[in-house]
Design a protein around this motif. Structure first.
Motif, PDB file in Angstrom:
ATOM      1  N   GLY A 169       3.352   3.968  -5.153  1.00 45.08           N
ATOM      2  CA  GLY A 169       4.397   4.904  -4.733  1.00 45.08           C
ATOM      3  C   GLY A 169       4.010   6.360  -4.848  1.00 45.08           C
ATOM      4  O   GLY A 169       4.880   7.237  -4.846  1.00 45.08           O
ATOM      5  N   GLU A 170       2.718   6.661  -4.889  1.00 47.68           N
ATOM      6  CA  GLU A 170       2.306   8.043  -5.181  1.00 47.68           C
ATOM      7  C   GLU A 170       2.627   9.040  -4.078  1.00 47.68           C
ATOM      8  O   GLU A 170       2.559  10.235  -4.298  1.00 47.68           O
ATOM      9  CB  GLU A 170       0.805   8.103  -5.508  1.00 47.68           C
ATOM     10  N   ASN A 171       2.966   8.536  -2.875  1.00 48.12           N
ATOM     11  CA  ASN A 171       3.310   9.447  -1.765  1.00 48.12           C
ATOM     12  C   ASN A 171       4.769   9.303  -1.330  1.00 48.12           C
ATOM     13  O   ASN A 171       5.141   9.723  -0.237  1.00 48.12           O
ATOM     14  CB  ASN A 171       2.419   9.178  -0.537  1.00 48.12           C
ATOM     15  N   PHE A 218      -6.881   0.010  -7.956  1.00 54.33           N
ATOM     16  CA  PHE A 218      -7.893   1.058  -8.143  1.00 54.33           C
ATOM     17  C   PHE A 218      -7.727   2.080  -7.016  1.00 54.33           C
ATOM     18  O   PHE A 218      -8.075   1.819  -5.859  1.00 54.33           O
ATOM     19  CB  PHE A 218      -9.287   0.443  -8.136  1.00 54.33           C
ATOM     20  N   HIS A 219      -7.184   3.226  -7.389  1.00 50.76           N
ATOM     21  CA  HIS A 219      -6.827   4.268  -6.423  1.00 50.76           C
ATOM     22  C   HIS A 219      -8.037   5.183  -6.251  1.00 50.76           C
ATOM     23  O   HIS A 219      -8.291   6.056  -7.085  1.00 50.76           O
ATOM     24  CB  HIS A 219      -5.614   5.030  -6.977  1.00 50.76           C
ATOM     25  N   ALA A 220      -8.788   4.979  -5.189  1.00 54.67           N
ATOM     26  CA  ALA A 220     -10.069   5.670  -5.071  1.00 54.67           C
ATOM     27  C   ALA A 220     -10.434   5.888  -3.613  1.00 54.67           C
ATOM     28  O   ALA A 220      -9.932   5.199  -2.719  1.00 54.67           O
ATOM     29  CB  ALA A 220     -11.163   4.852  -5.761  1.00 54.67           C
ATOM     30  N   THR A 271      -6.356   1.361  -3.216  1.00 56.17           N
ATOM     31  CA  THR A 271      -5.344   2.163  -2.520  1.00 56.17           C
ATOM     32  C   THR A 271      -5.931   3.560  -2.345  1.00 56.17           C
ATOM     33  O   THR A 271      -7.059   3.819  -2.741  1.00 56.17           O
ATOM     34  CB  THR A 271      -4.016   2.220  -3.316  1.00 56.17           C
ATOM     35  N   HIS A 272      -5.158   4.441  -1.715  1.00 54.76           N
ATOM     36  CA  HIS A 272      -5.464   5.873  -1.535  1.00 54.76           C
ATOM     37  C   HIS A 272      -5.928   6.255  -0.141  1.00 54.76           C
ATOM     38  O   HIS A 272      -5.549   7.314   0.349  1.00 54.76           O
ATOM     39  CB  HIS A 272      -6.498   6.384  -2.554  1.00 54.76           C
ATOM     40  N   THR A 273      -6.741   5.440   0.548  1.00 55.97           N
ATOM     41  CA  THR A 273      -7.246   5.912   1.850  1.00 55.97           C
ATOM     42  C   THR A 273      -6.214   5.750   2.961  1.00 55.97           C
ATOM     43  O   THR A 273      -6.361   6.346   4.027  1.00 55.97           O
ATOM     44  CB  THR A 273      -8.526   5.176   2.282  1.00 55.97           C
ATOM     45  N   GLY A 315       0.807  -1.221   0.000  1.00 58.74           N
ATOM     46  CA  GLY A 315       0.000   0.000   0.000  1.00 58.74           C
ATOM     47  C   GLY A 315       0.836   1.265   0.000  1.00 58.74           C
ATOM     48  O   GLY A 315       2.026   1.238   0.375  1.00 58.74           O
ATOM     49  N   ASP A 316       0.222   2.372  -0.383  1.00 57.82           N
ATOM     50  CA  ASP A 316       0.847   3.686  -0.559  1.00 57.82           C
ATOM     51  C   ASP A 316       2.086   3.897   0.334  1.00 57.82           C
ATOM     52  O   ASP A 316       1.956   4.033   1.558  1.00 57.82           O
ATOM     53  CB  ASP A 316      -0.147   4.812  -0.246  1.00 57.82           C
ATOM     54  N   ILE A 317       3.235   3.970  -0.296  1.00 58.13           N
ATOM     55  CA  ILE A 317       4.491   4.192   0.443  1.00 58.13           C
ATOM     56  C   ILE A 317       4.614   5.698   0.707  1.00 58.13           C
ATOM     57  O   ILE A 317       4.655   6.503  -0.225  1.00 58.13           O
ATOM     58  CB  ILE A 317       5.698   3.680  -0.365  1.00 58.13           C
ATOM     59  N   GLY A 357      -1.263   7.418  -8.515  1.00 61.80           N
ATOM     60  CA  GLY A 357      -2.646   7.785  -8.204  1.00 61.80           C
ATOM     61  C   GLY A 357      -2.876   9.249  -8.466  1.00 61.80           C
ATOM     62  O   GLY A 357      -2.307   9.811  -9.409  1.00 61.80           O
ATOM     63  N   ASN A 358      -3.673   9.891  -7.591  1.00 63.10           N
ATOM     64  CA  ASN A 358      -4.011  11.303  -7.820  1.00 63.10           C
ATOM     65  C   ASN A 358      -2.802  12.224  -7.701  1.00 63.10           C
ATOM     66  O   ASN A 358      -2.799  13.326  -8.241  1.00 63.10           O
ATOM     67  CB  ASN A 358      -5.122  11.755  -6.854  1.00 63.10           C
ATOM     68  N   HIS A 359      -1.738  11.779  -6.989  1.00 61.14           N
ATOM     69  CA  HIS A 359      -0.529  12.603  -6.867  1.00 61.14           C
ATOM     70  C   HIS A 359       0.556  12.198  -7.882  1.00 61.14           C
ATOM     71  O   HIS A 359       1.728  12.549  -7.706  1.00 61.14           O
ATOM     72  CB  HIS A 359       0.052  12.494  -5.454  1.00 61.14           C
ATOM     73  N   ALA A 360       0.166  11.467  -8.924  1.00 58.98           N
ATOM     74  CA  ALA A 360       1.155  10.884  -9.859  1.00 58.98           C
ATOM     75  C   ALA A 360       2.181  11.899 -10.350  1.00 58.98           C
ATOM     76  O   ALA A 360       3.372  11.592 -10.431  1.00 58.98           O
ATOM     77  CB  ALA A 360       0.426  10.259 -11.051  1.00 58.98           C
TER      78      ALA A 360
HETATM   79 FE   LIG Z   1      -4.007   9.127  -3.370  1.00 59.19          FE
END
Ligand SMILES: [Fe+2]
Ligand SMILES: [Fe+2]
Length: 255
Positions: free
Chosen positions: A38-40, A149-151, A174-176, A7-9, A66-69
């Motif tokens: 790895g979006e974070n 699915f980044h949501a 991912t994402h939350t 999950g989000d690193i 994800g949203n921070h790509a």
């Molecule tokens: Fe995100």
């Protein structure tokens, strides 16, 4: 074959956890293939080339975003140069990078697709249509299809999993940054979990310094976020794949 999805690193603490611990996790759990969001990885938003390269050197086969790509512009350049990192597939067609990648492991072709949700998120094309079209395009070339699915919304993630049941191997959310306890196999064989959680500072609020986050809620003042310090947790799932079928999906949470 065992596939580990991380999950989000989050930031340097999350990266350090992967740099130092992934080799032991791979060994202890008999992991063959590693996918990580790895979006974070850069200080909370986006990913730098240096960190992306070091994460891959540490044993990650595919990085998803994800949203921070594109919070760090160098991510686009890196993806354009064939680096094993993908951004959401429902971004505009002129966006740098690709929304899917094909890799080989133990004679099997693994496709990884990344998509971005729309509920409580910025406007973007339908992830359902984009992923469905991609699955149709690559299904003859791929033995195993993995969807990150980044949501934000649990309902949107469940809808994606049920929509794709029987057409892909797994849909994980991912994402939350919060791991959910609903991992399961759907009736037509697709594994699903709403969110696999984050990899970053344990004593934090989603990776952020807890005192800053609490102060923001108390005062409604935009105090600048900083990442929390201290020991990290690594959250993810392990998929056990026999042939092309997922036999089990298990949560992993290591401090
Ligand atoms: Fe995100
Ligand atoms: Fe995130």
């Amino acid at each position: 074959m065992k596939i580990l999805c991380i999950g989000d690193i989050v930031g340097t603490p999350g990266c350090e956890m992967v740099y130092t611990q992934l080799k032991y996790i791979v060994n202890d759990y008999g992991i063959d293939f590693v996918i990580a969001n790895g979006e974070n990885a850069a200080t909370g938003n986006g990913i730098t080339a240096e960190k992306a390269e070091k994460l891959v050197d540490s044993g990650i086969d595919v990085i998803t975003l994800g949203n921070h790509a594109f919070a760090k512009a160098e991510a686009g350049e890196l993806m354009s140069n064939g680096f094993p990192m993908i951004r959401p597939i429902n971004f505009p067609t002129k966006t740098l990078g690709s929304g899917f990648i094909l890799k080989e492991c133990q004679g099997k072709k693994i496709a990884v697709i990344n998509a971005l949700g729309r509920v409580y998120m910025n406007p973007i094309d339908s992830p359902f249509e984009a992923v469905s079209k991609c699955v149709d395009d690559i299904k003859d070339k791929a033995d195993i299809i993995v969807v990150d699915f980044h949501a934000e919304a649990t309902s949107e993630k469940a809808a994606m999993a049920w929509y794709l049941d029987g057409r892909v191997s797994v849909v994980f959310g991912t994402h939350t940054h919060v791991q959910t306890a609903d991992e399961r196999l759907l009736p037509n064989g697709t594994a699903f979990i709403t969110d696999i959680g984050m990899t970053g500072p344990y004593n934090s609020i989603l990776g952020v310094d807890k005192d800053i986050a609490v102060t923001r809620f108390l005062t409604l003042m935009n105090k600048r976020y900083e990442l929390a310090k201290g020991n990290s947790v690594l959250n993810g799932i392990i998929l056990d794949v026999e042939g092309v079928n997922v036999k089990s999906i298990k949560r992993l949470s290591l401090c």
